[in-house]
Motif scaffolding. Structure first.
Motif, PDB file in Angstrom:
ATOM      1  N   ASN B 133      75.995  -0.994  27.155  1.00  0.00           N
ATOM      2  CA  ASN B 133      77.141  -0.078  27.064  1.00  0.00           C
ATOM      3  C   ASN B 133      76.779   1.348  26.632  1.00  0.00           C
ATOM      4  O   ASN B 133      77.624   2.078  26.151  1.00  0.00           O
ATOM      5  CB  ASN B 133      78.192  -0.662  26.130  1.00  0.00           C
ATOM      6  CG  ASN B 133      77.585  -0.987  24.767  1.00  0.00           C
ATOM      7  OD1 ASN B 133      76.353  -0.954  24.619  1.00  0.00           O
ATOM      8  ND2 ASN B 133      78.419  -1.255  23.794  1.00  0.00           N
ATOM      9  N   SER B 135      74.846   5.158  27.756  1.00  0.00           N
ATOM     10  CA  SER B 135      74.622   5.898  28.994  1.00  0.00           C
ATOM     11  C   SER B 135      73.138   6.159  29.209  1.00  0.00           C
ATOM     12  O   SER B 135      72.337   6.109  28.278  1.00  0.00           O
ATOM     13  CB  SER B 135      75.373   7.222  28.948  1.00  0.00           C
ATOM     14  OG  SER B 135      74.737   8.066  28.016  1.00  0.00           O
ATOM     15  N   SER B 177      68.921   8.193  38.493  1.00  0.00           N
ATOM     16  CA  SER B 177      70.381   8.020  38.393  1.00  0.00           C
ATOM     17  C   SER B 177      71.039   9.246  37.767  1.00  0.00           C
ATOM     18  O   SER B 177      70.403  10.002  37.036  1.00  0.00           O
ATOM     19  CB  SER B 177      70.724   6.819  37.508  1.00  0.00           C
ATOM     20  OG  SER B 177      70.085   5.682  37.959  1.00  0.00           O
ATOM     21  N   LYS B 181      75.933   7.900  33.903  1.00  0.00           N
ATOM     22  CA  LYS B 181      76.228   6.482  34.167  1.00  0.00           C
ATOM     23  C   LYS B 181      75.847   5.612  32.981  1.00  0.00           C
ATOM     24  O   LYS B 181      74.940   5.935  32.210  1.00  0.00           O
ATOM     25  CB  LYS B 181      75.455   6.016  35.395  1.00  0.00           C
ATOM     26  CG  LYS B 181      76.141   6.381  36.696  1.00  0.00           C
ATOM     27  CD  LYS B 181      75.520   5.622  37.851  1.00  0.00           C
ATOM     28  CE  LYS B 181      76.250   5.947  39.148  1.00  0.00           C
ATOM     29  NZ  LYS B 181      75.501   5.468  40.311  1.00  0.00           N
ATOM     30  N   LEU B 182      76.512   4.452  32.867  1.00  0.00           N
ATOM     31  CA  LEU B 182      76.160   3.486  31.831  1.00  0.00           C
ATOM     32  C   LEU B 182      74.998   2.613  32.315  1.00  0.00           C
ATOM     33  O   LEU B 182      74.824   2.409  33.506  1.00  0.00           O
ATOM     34  CB  LEU B 182      77.353   2.585  31.509  1.00  0.00           C
ATOM     35  CG  LEU B 182      78.522   3.237  30.791  1.00  0.00           C
ATOM     36  CD1 LEU B 182      79.626   2.203  30.534  1.00  0.00           C
ATOM     37  CD2 LEU B 182      78.071   3.874  29.471  1.00  0.00           C
ATOM     38  N   SER B 184      74.859  -0.499  32.126  1.00  0.00           N
ATOM     39  CA  SER B 184      75.420  -1.643  32.848  1.00  0.00           C
ATOM     40  C   SER B 184      75.674  -1.325  34.322  1.00  0.00           C
ATOM     41  O   SER B 184      75.721  -2.226  35.159  1.00  0.00           O
ATOM     42  CB  SER B 184      76.698  -2.127  32.174  1.00  0.00           C
ATOM     43  OG  SER B 184      77.618  -1.046  32.117  1.00  0.00           O
ATOM     44  N   GLU B 185      75.832  -0.034  34.651  1.00  0.00           N
ATOM     45  CA  GLU B 185      76.059   0.333  36.050  1.00  0.00           C
ATOM     46  C   GLU B 185      74.755   0.442  36.842  1.00  0.00           C
ATOM     47  O   GLU B 185      74.739   0.292  38.052  1.00  0.00           O
ATOM     48  CB  GLU B 185      76.786   1.677  36.146  1.00  0.00           C
ATOM     49  CG  GLU B 185      78.192   1.662  35.568  1.00  0.00           C
ATOM     50  CD  GLU B 185      78.791   3.074  35.576  1.00  0.00           C
ATOM     51  OE1 GLU B 185      79.314   3.488  36.623  1.00  0.00           O
ATOM     52  OE2 GLU B 185      78.695   3.762  34.528  1.00  0.00           O
ATOM     53  N   VAL B 186      73.647   0.746  36.158  1.00  0.00           N
ATOM     54  CA  VAL B 186      72.385   0.947  36.889  1.00  0.00           C
ATOM     55  C   VAL B 186      71.432  -0.242  36.768  1.00  0.00           C
ATOM     56  O   VAL B 186      70.411  -0.291  37.434  1.00  0.00           O
ATOM     57  CB  VAL B 186      71.645   2.234  36.421  1.00  0.00           C
ATOM     58  CG1 VAL B 186      72.480   3.467  36.721  1.00  0.00           C
ATOM     59  CG2 VAL B 186      71.280   2.164  34.959  1.00  0.00           C
TER      60      VAL B 186
END
Lengths: 432, 432
Positions: B133, B135, B177, B181-182, B184-186
């Protein structure tokens, strides 16, 4: 893989990774391979091709149209691309080349310009190069625009305007440095580079020694050509290690376990022919003592023991020396020390087994003199085996002959002949 | 390495990398090793220790004080640390443990808790873990504070607050990236993990199959324990490949090329003893035909040819099957197909060499019937060799015995006995 199972197999294949499908193909007989191949989703075919060994790949490519081959090949890494092209007969190669687009034709010519088993043939050209006089911050923004990096990228390469390699900067350094620093301040310059002509075994031992993940390849003028990554080196390491084992058993190290029987017969018969010749040579040596054997049939029974022990002891030494030469531990410089050591082992083992065989034979055949004869022959042959095990591979290497391939047959010839001469010769002299 | 050369050697050693010094030590006889070791700068000693094989390392450690060993060991990676500790006799180990600081004592106990040849014994705990969680930007700032990353870091591992492994994020992804972005997104979540209890050969084949550079190791509850890197896996791959070759020649695969002669004699004599037993067994089989040999001395001369050809043909099949089993291509499922193939090869090769040997013997010994007898025996033995070459390793594996170690001696016993029975038996029946 018979009737009705197709749908089931196709579903199974769809859920498998390319490398797992490759393993399945390697584990299947030729006919099953053709069937499985046709059931593989065409999107994943080029990925699977990349993972196949030459022996499994080439028959599959032979059955595809040149257009399909060109399409599958175009998606491959440079080194796999070169491998695939090299595996094709000339006529097919020309057809495939024609159906490629211009860019791939140029690439095909470039990758084919390096000989097999050199660094050039092992490299990929997917390097990211940067200039020394820009800041880390600029590079970070540049990478973010690229959105992805080539596989196994751990270093970016720093080149001048002529593409001369001048240093390398690790991703770790980019992530941990102050972003205002220049590349020239964070790059490493005490690098080792790989000339494109270096033999791939040497490349592999450099990777092993220095724990590299990737390394730059340059031409004779220091111009950066590409990079070699550890995953390709791992294949070289395994192949090199297997090469010795397969060669020593008289196998072509490219032999596919599931090749058709006729093809395997042809490959293996060469070695059997060589062995038949040496076995006949040994029989001929025995025949010199035919009148001795005629008078004492017991010698015929014991005649195989001494050569057999010499063969085993000699193989032990030979295997150790071949392994030692392959990893670079055995050189001319320490070969005299090694010869002394193996002589000593031959003597000690000779002592142990001479005494034992003398006892066994003396009791079994109720003949102490016969025991003494076989003991003497055993001692001679184990010493000869140690000497031959060291000298044969060293001599072969100096003559640029692969010791793993020719070593064991020459060694057995030596231990057979010495063993028979020592046993039957001494027996003729002392017992007749 | 004699008088006056010390200064020269010391200067030379100072300019060498740790891995090159390790190569030099591996290529030197035991006495020279002790001398060279004392000339190595003490700052680089622990780096050199890391690169040494057990056989070279242990005698060196034995001569050092426990304090010095503890000091050198403390700088090692976890997996090398465990290797060093395992190589020590219990009494020394306790002394060394005492002279370590608390933190290293805890570490020693942890790394020793995994059995040798498991993933746990191969892993390092130098992982960088992050939470899902946060960035990318936060992670980038965190890495810049760290100033350096562990060797061969290509992924950071994503864990929850209990250290459960939930995904991984590549350095490449961090660099490419959008920084807002977090994690968890990448992060990637379709990962494969390695249980700590997995055998290291299996770890190696996963690395080879998926081209990994590093991979996370977890316990049975999914808790992240550490990671395995490709450089350690490369050693496993080489050792596994060498193991088959060394075992098949009856060598302990840990044998150091430059071990003292007495030590090597002891290790190698086991195999020679086994071979002497089988050679005596073959001699005993021959002795069943003593009266035949007594009447026809020519049989004694030719008696070695058929067993020798059977041994070579059988070894070819055996080597191929052992290699195939090691890389996972040969399983119970395709063994019947393989048996059929090797039967066919035995038949075809039998045909070729039967005809040839029949001709040679008929001309050499002016006896067509004798030629027919040896041809028949050759055919029988080459077929038996093919069958034995497939079945012996499969049976040994099912009995959990290493086929590379026991396979060749059992195979030669079979081909010797079948060869002698077929040749002398048929000769007794037809020629006497």
């Amino acid at each position: 893989l018979n009737s009705g199972m197709f749908v089931h197999v196709r579903n199974m294949l769809e859920s498998m990774a390319a490398s797992d499908i490759a393993l399945l193909l390697h584990s299947s007989p030729p006919k099953a391979r053709t069937v499985i191949w046709q059931l593989i989703d065409s999107n994943i075919q080029s990925e699977v091709i990349e993972e196949l060994s030459d022996e499994v790949r080439n028959p599959i490519l032979k059955n595809m149209s040149p257009e399909k081959v060109a399409e599958a090949a175009a998606n491959l890494d440079d080194d796999d691309f070169a491998d695939v092209l090299r595996g094709m007969p000339d006529a097919v190669f020309k057809k495939v080349l024609k159906s490629m687009d211009k860019q791939d034709q140029v690439r095909a010519k470039r990758v084919m310009s390096y000989e097999e088993e050199t660094a050039g043939a092992l490299m990929n050209t997917d390097t990211i190069t940067v200039r020394p006089n820009v800041s880390v911050d600029v590079i970070l923004r540049y990478l973010r625009l690229k959105e992805s990096l080539p596989e196994a990228t751990d270093y970016l390469y720093v080149v001048d305007k002529n593409d001369t390699f001048i240093g390398e900067v690790s991703l770790a350094a980019l992530l941990t440095s102050t972003t205002s620093k220049l590349i020239s301040e964070v790059m490493e310059t005490d690098f080792e580079v790989i000339p494109a002509t270096m033999h791939d075994s040497e490349v592999a031992s450099l990777f092993e020694r220095y724990n590299w993940i990737s390394a730059p390849v340059i031409d004779e003028n220091g111009i950066l050509l590409g990079r070699i990554t550890i995953d390709d080196v791992v294949d070289v390491i395994r192949e090199d290690a297997e090469h010795s084992m397969m060669s020593m058993a008289g196998l072509d190290d490219e032999e596919d376990t599931f090749a058709p029987a006729i093809k395997s017969t042809r490959k293996r018969s060469v070695w059997l022919g060589v062995n038949l010749f040496t076995a006949l040579l040994a029989a001929f040596v025995s025949s010199l003592f035919e009148s001795t054997l005629d008078q004492l049939a017991v010698l015929a029974i014991l005649n195989t023991i001494v050569p057999s022990m010499g063969g085993v002891a000699g193989s032990q030494t030979l295997t150790l020396v071949i392994r030692g030469m392959a990893v670079g531990h055995v050189t001319q410089a320490n070969s005299r020390w090694l010869l002394g050591k193996e002589l000593a082992i031959g003597f000690f083992n000779g002592l142990i087994w001479s005494v034992l065989i003398a006892g066994v034979v003396a009791i079994w055949k109720q003949d102490v003199m016969l025991g003494a004869v076989i003991a003497f022959a055993m001692m001679m042959n184990l010493i000869a085996a140690g000497v031959a095990g060291v000298l044969i591979p060293l001599m072969l290497k100096r003559m640029k002959i692969d010791p793993a391939l020719a070593g064991s047959v020459i060694l057995t010839t030596v231990t057979d002949i010495v063993g028979i001469f020592a046993f039957l010769g001494t027996a003729t002299w002392l017992l007749i």
